[in-house]
Design an enzyme around this catalytic site. Structure first.
Site, PDB file in Angstrom:
ATOM      1  N   ASP A  54       0.921  -1.207   0.055  1.00 18.63           N
ATOM      2  CA  ASP A  54       0.068  -0.097  -0.042  1.00 18.63           C
ATOM      3  C   ASP A  54       0.820   1.268   0.088  1.00 18.63           C
ATOM      4  O   ASP A  54       1.649   1.349   0.756  1.00 18.63           O
ATOM      5  CB  ASP A  54      -0.773   0.034   1.308  1.00 18.63           C
ATOM      6  N   ASN A  81       2.597   3.278 -10.529  1.00 13.87           N
ATOM      7  CA  ASN A  81       1.345   3.488 -11.279  1.00 13.87           C
ATOM      8  C   ASN A  81       0.253   3.749 -10.332  1.00 13.87           C
ATOM      9  O   ASN A  81      -0.712   4.127 -10.856  1.00 13.87           O
ATOM     10  CB  ASN A  81       1.252   2.090 -11.988  1.00 13.87           C
ATOM     11  N   LYS A 114      11.970   6.111  -2.846  1.00 11.08           N
ATOM     12  CA  LYS A 114      13.280   6.378  -1.956  1.00 11.08           C
ATOM     13  C   LYS A 114      13.498   4.807  -1.430  1.00 11.08           C
ATOM     14  O   LYS A 114      14.657   4.639  -1.410  1.00 11.08           O
ATOM     15  CB  LYS A 114      12.581   7.082  -0.856  1.00 11.08           C
ATOM     16  N   SER A 132       1.953   9.401 -14.828  1.00  7.61           N
ATOM     17  CA  SER A 132       1.341  10.694 -14.656  1.00  7.61           C
ATOM     18  C   SER A 132      -0.071  10.577 -15.336  1.00  7.61           C
ATOM     19  O   SER A 132      -0.913   9.712 -15.022  1.00  7.61           O
ATOM     20  CB  SER A 132       2.150  11.757 -15.140  1.00  7.61           C
ATOM     21  N   TYR A 146      -6.397  16.516  -8.348  1.00  7.17           N
ATOM     22  CA  TYR A 146      -5.989  15.364  -9.122  1.00  7.17           C
ATOM     23  C   TYR A 146      -4.929  16.108 -10.039  1.00  7.17           C
ATOM     24  O   TYR A 146      -3.607  15.466 -10.103  1.00  7.17           O
ATOM     25  CB  TYR A 146      -7.110  14.662 -10.058  1.00  7.17           C
ATOM     26  N   LYS A 150      -0.628  15.089 -10.286  1.00  6.85           N
ATOM     27  CA  LYS A 150      -0.252  14.820 -11.490  1.00  6.85           C
ATOM     28  C   LYS A 150       1.039  15.999 -11.931  1.00  6.85           C
ATOM     29  O   LYS A 150       2.000  15.615 -12.377  1.00  6.85           O
ATOM     30  CB  LYS A 150      -1.145  14.521 -12.637  1.00  6.85           C
TER      31      LYS A 150
END
Ligand code: NAP
Length: 270
Positions: A54, A81, A114, A132, A146, A150
């Site tokens: 998650d 994604n 990271k 994106s 949103y 992005k």
């Protein structure tokens, strides 16, 4: 030697399509998702390792990366994604909805990146593909949060490519247009309209436009674009994909802010 990819949000849509495509092309795939117990299609495929991740849970990210490296030795490609759309008038968004949109689409992507980077720096190679959207370049009404996430992904990715260049790590941005996935179904969040009746006529027109948008069913195109970005070995940064994406981006580039606003208001009927 077989290459290994880790994909977030592989339970449906683009993430699952990409997992299947890389598997078909003989890659090791670490297909990560929030609820691996529900997965039936990818489980059982050779060299596909399904792992719980998650993007808002740091421990689950660290575990999935660790388990994936233990299983396949290293990670060559990361595909960030996982994401969803939260739509509506910004005034109707709760603090939790605002935070969650950024936690998943932006801060989650950072945490996964990271966790992957130390390994890629050590091996002095790797590719990070960030999914994106055409909405990372062009804005629509009632989608401010949103777009904010992005646009943030676009800026983050474009800048990170400089600092990671000395380590042989490439950054890529895939920008899909409208595709029929769970994005416009169970994944979508709508903000409350309580006490915000004045927005309703315009919001209804916007939703009507979305309902009639010619969403492509060919989500394989996005998997193909992810595959190209992961394997083309070029310095190309952006991969718009879909019949609408290239056109929208070109239109935006040709117009100044005032003309684009006029066009969007006319198109959406707001
Ligand atoms: P989708 O079918 O709804 O897939 C979204 C995936 O993200 C699902 O696997 C979902 O997992 C996962 N996810 C959501 N929250 C998560 C979290 N906290 N941690 C881990 N995974 C999480 O939609 P999609 O169209 O394939 O979307 C994939 C990406 O493409 C998103 O970043 C989206 O913004 C972008 N995009 C989509 C379109 C489009 O038209 N479809 C266009 C442009 C960009 P669960 O199954 O657990 O919910």
């Amino acid at each position: 030697m077989k290459k290994t990819i880790l994909i977030t949000g592989a339970s449906s849509g683009f993430g699952k399509a990409a997992a299947k495509l890389f598997h078909t092309n003989n890659w090791n795939v670490i297909a990560t998702m929030r609820s691996p117990e529900k997965e039936t299609e990818l489980s059982g495929l050779s060299n596909v390792f399904i792992s719980k991740l998650d993007v808002t849970d740091k421990l689950s990210i660290q575990n999935a990366v660790k388990e994936g490296i233990e299983k396949f030795g290293k990670i060559d490609v990361l595909v960030n994604n996982a994401g969803y759309g939260a739509l509506g008038a910004l005034e109707g968004a709760t603090e939790e909805q605002i935070k969650q949109q950024f936690d998943v689409n932006f801060f989650g992507l950072i945490e996964v990146t990271k966790a992957i980077l130390p390994g890629m720096r050590q091996q002095k190679s790797g590719t990070i593909v960030n999914v994106s959207s055409v909405g990372g370049r062009v804005t629509f009404p009632f989608s401010s949060l949103y777009h904010a996430t992005k646009f943030a992904v676009e800026g983050l990715t474009e800048s990170m490519q400089y600092e990671l260049n000395p380590f042989g790590i490439r950054l890529k941005i895939v920008e899909p247009g409208g595709y029929k996935t769970e994005f416009s179904g169970r994944s979508m969040t709508l903000f409350s309209t309580d006490g915000l009746d004045e927005y309703q006529p315009a919001f209804n027109k916007f939703m009507d436009m979305i309902d009639h948008w010619p969403m492509s069913e060919n989500i394989g195109e996005v998997a193909d674009a992810i595959y190209e970005a992961a394997t083309d070995g070029t310095e190309r940064l952006r991969y718009p994909v879909g019949h609408d994406a290239a056109q929208l981006i070109a239109t935006r580039q040709q117009m100044d802010d005032v003309d684009f606003k006029k066009m969007m208001i006319a198109q959406t009927g707001i």
